[in-house]
Design an enzyme around this catalytic site. Structure first.
Site, PDB file in Angstrom:
ATOM      1  CB  ALA A  66      -5.294  -4.430   7.375  1.00 47.19           C
ATOM      2  CG  ASP A  67       0.287  -8.149   8.710  1.00 48.29           C
ATOM      3  OD1 ASP A  67      -0.285  -9.258   8.823  1.00 48.29           O
ATOM      4  OD2 ASP A  67       1.392  -7.910   9.235  1.00 48.29           O
ATOM      5  CB  THR A  68      -2.584  -6.088  13.170  1.00 46.46           C
ATOM      6  OG1 THR A  68      -3.524  -5.287  12.442  1.00 46.46           O
ATOM      7  CG2 THR A  68      -2.380  -5.488  14.550  1.00 46.46           C
ATOM      8  N   GLY A 106      -0.283  -2.208   9.019  1.00 49.39           N
ATOM      9  CA  GLY A 106      -0.102  -1.716   7.667  1.00 49.39           C
ATOM     10  C   GLY A 106      -1.443  -1.830   6.975  1.00 49.39           C
TER      11      GLY A 106
END
Length: 190
Positions: A66-68, A106
């Protein structure tokens, strides 16, 4: 079939454990990118992290990444990544206070020769800060390493007037979306 979390983020580890998953956490080593669009940035980084870790695994493992990013609409260079230091935390809080921003994540799941990538967005309204509050928060160190320079699940909760969307997305891993994606790859809690 084992689950590998392509992250050493304490927040992501805690959220996934609370949801009942057993997994191994690994650093991806993927060099994150910042694109013009917050959705594209989060999705590209999540995919890159998942593929980087999946390429090192020989077996049947499923990789979750994940990426934030925090996005401030109408602000030039409005994508805010992770705060590097206390000065960065103060700067980001100064941009966010009294305004509504978006938290984009994502999420990517890789396994069995396929990769699925999805996106979540949550709106957050931060109140105007009182004199000295940004300095107080920056000095506690909690915002360093956090997207947008704050941790909603920590002391920064007192700055937030409201959120619209998934709370866990703001913390760093949108659990409802993540659980649906993992199920499609045959991964369940327990």
């Amino acid at each position: 079939m084992g689950l590998v979390l392509a992250s050493e983020s304490a927040r992501r580890v805690e959220l996934l454990r609370r949801a009942g998953y057993g997994f191994e956490a690994r650093r991806s080593g993927f060099p994150e990118v910042v694109l013009d669009d917050p959705r594209e940035t989060a999705v590209a980084n999540a995919r890159g992290k998942a593929e980087a870790v999946a390429s090192t695994l020989p077996g049947e493992e499923v990789v979750l990444a994940a990426d934030t990013v925090v996005y401030l609409p109408g602000e030039p260079g409005g994508i805010l990544g992770q705060a590097r230091d206390a000065g960065d935390v103060r700067r980001m809080l100064g941009l966010l206070e009294g305004r509504t921003h978006e938290v984009h994540s994502g999420v990517a799941v890789a396994g069995g020769g396929r990769v699925a990538v999805r996106h979540a967005v949550t709106e957050v309204r931060m109140r105007r800060l009182e004199p000295g509050e940004a300095e107080w928060y920056a000095a506690c160190g909690e915002g360093v390493g956090k997207a947008g320079g704050y941790a909603l699940q920590g002391r920064a909760a007192v700055f937030v007037e409201w959120i619209f969307g998934d709370y866990t997305n703001v913390v760093g891993l949108p659990l409802p979306l993540t659980i649906r994606m993992l199920r499609r790859f045959g991964v369940r809690p327990g």
